[in-house]
Scaffold this motif. Sequence first.
Motif, PDB file in Angstrom:
ATOM      1  N   UNK A   5       0.843  -1.200   0.000  1.00 57.14           N
ATOM      2  CA  UNK A   5       0.000   0.000   0.000  1.00 57.14           C
ATOM      3  C   UNK A   5       0.878   1.249   0.000  1.00 57.14           C
ATOM      4  N   UNK A   6       0.350   2.296  -0.591  1.00 54.40           N
ATOM      5  CA  UNK A   6       1.027   3.594  -0.586  1.00 54.40           C
ATOM      6  C   UNK A   6       0.678   4.311   0.717  1.00 54.40           C
ATOM      7  N   UNK A   7       1.612   5.082   1.238  1.00 51.70           N
ATOM      8  CA  UNK A   7       1.390   5.774   2.515  1.00 51.70           C
ATOM      9  C   UNK A   7       1.155   7.267   2.320  1.00 51.70           C
ATOM     10  N   UNK A   8       0.226   7.805   3.105  1.00 48.70           N
ATOM     11  CA  UNK A   8      -0.061   9.242   3.082  1.00 48.70           C
ATOM     12  C   UNK A   8      -0.116   9.769   4.508  1.00 48.70           C
ATOM     13  N   UNK A   9       0.278  11.016   4.679  1.00 49.07           N
ATOM     14  CA  UNK A   9       0.057  11.725   5.939  1.00 49.07           C
ATOM     15  C   UNK A   9      -1.156  12.616   5.753  1.00 49.07           C
ATOM     16  N   UNK A  10      -2.190  12.398   6.564  1.00 49.02           N
ATOM     17  CA  UNK A  10      -3.400  13.228   6.469  1.00 49.02           C
ATOM     18  C   UNK A  10      -3.196  14.455   7.356  1.00 49.02           C
ATOM     19  N   UNK A  11      -3.388  15.615   6.784  1.00 47.45           N
ATOM     20  CA  UNK A  11      -3.236  16.872   7.522  1.00 47.45           C
ATOM     21  C   UNK A  11      -4.583  17.500   7.819  1.00 47.45           C
ATOM     22  N   UNK A  12      -4.771  17.873   9.097  1.00 50.53           N
ATOM     23  CA  UNK A  12      -6.014  18.540   9.519  1.00 50.53           C
ATOM     24  C   UNK A  12      -5.637  19.656  10.491  1.00 50.53           C
ATOM     25  N   UNK A  13      -6.553  20.600  10.694  1.00 48.09           N
ATOM     26  CA  UNK A  13      -6.376  21.592  11.760  1.00 48.09           C
ATOM     27  C   UNK A  13      -7.190  21.168  12.973  1.00 48.09           C
TER      28      UNK A  13
END
Length: 192
Positions: A15-23
């Motif tokens: 699987x490809x990895x992502x960092x989810x960004x939120x405030x």
Amino acid sequence: MSKTSLAPTNDFCPQTLFLYGTYDDEGKPNFGLFCWFSYTWNGELGVMACIGGSKLTRENIHKRKVFSANLVTEDLLPLADFLGNTAGHSPEKARLDIKTEEGRVLPVPVLTASPVNYELEVMQFIPLHDGEVMLCKIRNILQDDALAKGTGSAAEKLAAIAPVHTTCQTYFSWSGTALGTWGEPMAKLAKE
Ligand SMILES: Cc1cc2nc3c(=O)[nH]c(=O)nc-3n(C[C@H](O)[C@H](O)[C@H](O)COP(=O)(O)O)c2cc1C
């Protein structure tokens, strides 16, 4: 080929990895590491993301209905591993100072050091027993100019950015070398 039946697992399915960004509620950017991410089609390309259990990323997305998904590369791996093994509500994570910029279309924190960033708006939440699937519209994609405008083949560009894959609770380089099991690469961050 002789085969063995197994309980549910995604071993050997990278699987490809992502960092989810939120405030968060104070307007501070928070990042979590995620791999249950794929694509949908509904007249245009969309994204589907699954978040299991309760976590700050999920709370923030519920409140604002938007988030960024930032591709994880080998350079980012120690940081990404830390962000995937440290709860958003923990003081350790809150202390981290990560270089971000504002999304161009949505009010989301974008990770400056990641070469591909999605700005996503959730159109539909599908609640599950202990998790949730989010169907998202891609409102914008930011790509490093070297990818979007640079010369060279896709193979050369991928080799240059070196996205990280994961399966079998292990991280792998784009070329297939093992880069450590989950929780190992973050040790390098402490030394940096
Ligand atoms: C390699 C890896 C992949 C992960 N993928 C997911 C995922 O797809 N969905 C999920 O709910 N949690 C996933 N996690 C767990 C979250 O990253 C973890 O719960 C994190 O602490 C969430 O951060 P937050 O509390 O700031 O939201 C993953 C963790 C690792 C190490």
